[in-house]
Enzyme design. Sequence first.
Site, PDB file in Angstrom:
ATOM      1  N   HIS A  16      -4.794   6.441  -6.417  1.00 41.19           N
ATOM      2  CA  HIS A  16      -5.314   6.739  -5.098  1.00 41.19           C
ATOM      3  C   HIS A  16      -5.654   8.292  -5.252  1.00 41.19           C
ATOM      4  CE1 HIS A  16      -3.630   3.251  -2.447  1.00 41.19           C
ATOM      5  NE2 HIS A  16      -4.322   2.962  -3.503  1.00 41.19           N
ATOM      6  N   ASN A  42       0.862  -1.206  -0.042  1.00 41.40           N
ATOM      7  CA  ASN A  42      -0.105  -0.052  -0.043  1.00 41.40           C
ATOM      8  C   ASN A  42       0.905   1.414  -0.109  1.00 41.40           C
ATOM      9  OD1 ASN A  42      -2.785   1.395   0.645  1.00 41.40           O
ATOM     10  ND2 ASN A  42      -1.309   2.116   2.291  1.00 41.40           N
ATOM     11  N   GLU A  43       0.832   1.979  -1.169  1.00 41.21           N
ATOM     12  CA  GLU A  43       1.393   3.320  -1.341  1.00 41.21           C
ATOM     13  C   GLU A  43       3.128   3.473  -1.187  1.00 41.21           C
ATOM     14  OE1 GLU A  43      -2.639   6.014  -0.250  1.00 41.21           O
ATOM     15  OE2 GLU A  43      -0.856   6.095   1.249  1.00 41.21           O
ATOM     16  N   ASN A  44       3.677   2.260  -0.928  1.00 36.62           N
ATOM     17  CA  ASN A  44       5.134   2.458  -0.854  1.00 36.62           C
ATOM     18  C   ASN A  44       6.037   2.905  -2.112  1.00 36.62           C
ATOM     19  OD1 ASN A  44       4.543   1.772   1.687  1.00 36.62           O
ATOM     20  ND2 ASN A  44       5.624  -0.345   1.522  1.00 36.62           N
ATOM     21  N   SER A  82      -0.407  -0.784  -4.782  1.00 35.57           N
ATOM     22  CA  SER A  82      -1.731   0.163  -5.139  1.00 35.57           C
ATOM     23  C   SER A  82      -1.132   1.516  -4.211  1.00 35.57           C
ATOM     24  CB  SER A  82      -2.886  -0.172  -4.302  1.00 35.57           C
ATOM     25  OG  SER A  82      -3.778   0.591  -4.847  1.00 35.57           O
TER      26      SER A  82
END
Length: 999
Positions: free
Chosen positions: A474, A409-411, A455
Amino acid sequence: MKDVTQLDRGWSLHHDGGLLPAQVPGCVHTDLLNAGLLADPYLHTNEKDAAWIGRRDWTYSTRLDHGSSHERTDLVFEGLDTAARITLAGTELGRTRNMHRTYRFDTTGLTGDLAVRFTSPYQEADEVRATTGARPNVYPEPFQYIRKMASSFGWDWGPTLPTSGIWRPARLEHWSTARLAEVRPLVTVHGSTGRVELHLAVERTATGAGRPLTVRATAAGHTTETALDGDTGILVLDVPDAALWWPRGRGDQPLYDLDVTLADGSGTLDTWQRRIGFRTVELDRSTDEHGTGFTLVVNGERLFVRGANWIPDDTLVTRVTPERYRTRLTQAAEANIDLIRVWGGGIYEDEAFYDTCDELGLMVWQDFLFACAAYPEEQPLRGEIEAEARDNVTRLAPHPSLVLWNGNNENLWGFRDWGWEPELAGDSWGEGYYLGLLPRIVAELDPTRPYSAGSPWSGSWDHHPNDPDHGTHHSWEVWNRRDYSEYRDSVPRFVAEFGWQAPPALATLQRALTGEDLAPDSPGMLHHQKAEDGNGKLDRGIARHFEPPADFDRWHYLAQLVQARAIATGIEHWRSHWPRCAGTVVWQLNDCWPVSSWAAVDGDGRRKPLWYELRRLYADRLLTVQPAADGALEIVLVNQAAEPWTPALRLRRLTADGTLTADTAAEAVVAPGSVTRLTVPPALAPSEGSAKEYLAVDADGLRAVHFAVTDRLFGYPQPDFDVAVRSVEGGGDTAEVVVTARTLVRDLLLQADRIDPAAEADRGLLTLLPGEQAVVRVTGCPGLTAGAARRALFCVEQPARSPPAAAAAAGRIPPWGAHAYRAARGGGGRLAYTAGGGDRPMGAARIWTVEESLEFPAVPPDAVYALLADVRRMKEFSPEVVGVWRRGRNFVGFNRRAGWVWFTTCRIVVAEPEREFAFDVTTFGLPVARWGYRLEAQGDGTLVTEYWIDQRRGGAGAAVAETLGLVFSGTPAAQRAERNRAGMRTTLHRLRDACLPPA
């Protein structure tokens, strides 16, 4: 045959030299709660008082005296949280450092005291950080250095409660000859035949080495078996004419029991059983004229995903039972959600979660557990991460609901945009996991499912990781900095996260913050708001569309309304652009404690207005009005049902007072899985910038409305509606609330929990046109009355509580006076005034009272009250007020003598038959005083009013008092009281004179 002994009893937690009863599965926090040694950290600000728990070492112990005639005994822990040393009879069995793995220890022939000693998660993280070096993250907690639920260290929606404990079941397994060490089914479909390819691994005892074994598999009445000479093997089972498993809304969810048996010549040695479903899943990432797609394809059908993000349903995750999983996931299904994304800062959920998703047809997108941080790729983390990934890919493989593995997630986004790259200066940060290790493991162990590196992720470094035209996106800029209307500015290929905050239900707040005088900035509310500038963003979201709310109830309603509208704006826009946009996954479905957050279901399981809005937005058929590129309006009809949609449409242009100015009919044919657009005829569209007209479109029971301006600019009528309650035959605690609109009533909401904490309504936001009626079914509140229902109803404009007065209709009373008149139901005559009074502190004031009787011939007594909101009369309060102007319902002025600026907000608190009218006073933006009138209608037609001023907010309150002729200090008490009486009497006479009709 293998024998299993569950180790769920007889455990103790060592605490301050003593032993406490412990639950397994469980954690230190729940054990301390059960022992009465910890105040509930979810209530008030108690979380702060639990901080010490995560910084201590803890020990669990029990006694093992289990004998067995089997050759081998294994001690199995399905989950240890987290860094632990396990000893039995003083012998170390092993050490662990990963919450997300299963551990097995050979304890053959051993009995005695079993101890599990947990190191503080902070200490473990600090030791790993000292080895790997520091890495950046988005929160000041060390969650990336320990393989533990990241959000237990706190998040922007959750408390900081890092746990320790035996968090999943523990057991002893006694076995002989051989056991099934791994069963990994790969389920595929070939034509009409379902195929199960079983990858097997066995573990043997010394006597079982080389012994011939037989493995048998059975599903749907079909059986196959094979001999197993070594320790691994593959068994293929075909099921002809297998019924396909479909996502909810697309078809049924047939599930088949898959039984695997391991045997030798003496009989059955071990068994394994799961449920499987037959379906295919692909991820279409092909390029087109818009960029790079991201479309899920199940059983050959391309889907628009209607999803929601899932966080752990309780920060103390061991409290989440199978029943609670089913409740929460059923809420998701009933909101027409078809995909749940298990977010990467949580856990690989319990089997009960995935079993329920299998049954309900909820597709699962599973993140590997990495979120919002740079993760070291060195040991000891790398080995743990590989073992963890292999464990969980194998464990979850049977579930047909699982359709996608996601790396993080978002890394990837964080590395590019959040300043990590220069700070890392070449150090590892997790890229090797997401683009190397994890896709290799998925390809090896589960090639039946697609894998995405992260993501958001655009598919390659050729594009920005969060590029809306490529892959997953996102959308957080809107919530953080913009108005929700700006969701319409882009068409991402797949929106994997977007959201808007709102507070939880009032009953949830009242339980969590019992006794607190609730306000957006009250201590408990602020503690249960974890987002950076969360309240500021909520307030700015409200202010863009509404006048500032005058009290907490209004703020609460508007915040929840804006959340629902914001999400609706995004989903309606993005669904209208199918197939270019192939899905939305709203942040978030659920909460882990009572908190203001982005959730649709709050921490007590109550559904916010957003939940009801999602049910509408995610229905197979959606009707919406959207702005077109050329400035026109379009009616958009979205049909994800399997059948064509041929609705008859009615378009109406109406004025605020209900006058119908244009009316037409239209027809449409919307093919399955398609979108149809119809241009609104110019004669039906409200004029640009019109504050008096709106468009209503109806089709097959669906409604869409369009207003050309924001709510604060639109000329809404004072909403007027009747409320009745009717019983439901055999309904018990169920009743129906019938609302009949006499005016336009926009976004009417019945907050059932205000009637009773157990009450629930079956409908959310409703917009009614004049003459329309709506029925809301309420459960959980026996004896419901119309008055109780009315008090729980809210709409865009604060509704009147009784019919309007003739005097108000004749224009003799200003609008707020008319509002007051309807409440008081007075009618001329004599008024009795009581000013001051009460025992509460009032700055330096002493208690004083003035009584005055005044005749008000032919004018309703409420007109006195109305004057306080009448800007034309503002100067009559003091000749020193030299400048007054109006901003909505607020007044701004300058007082020459006192030299201070004041800004007042009209506040009306309705608690029939009382009315309160208050002003908040600020100096240079700082709150300094509050003053106003409280009125109460008496049964004899008189109106009792109480004047009050509270200067506890600062010294400038004295200036307010001086302007009104009141004195709080500097003179003897007797003189002060007399002067106050005289000043108040003068003010009351001015009010009376100002309210008399002109000669």
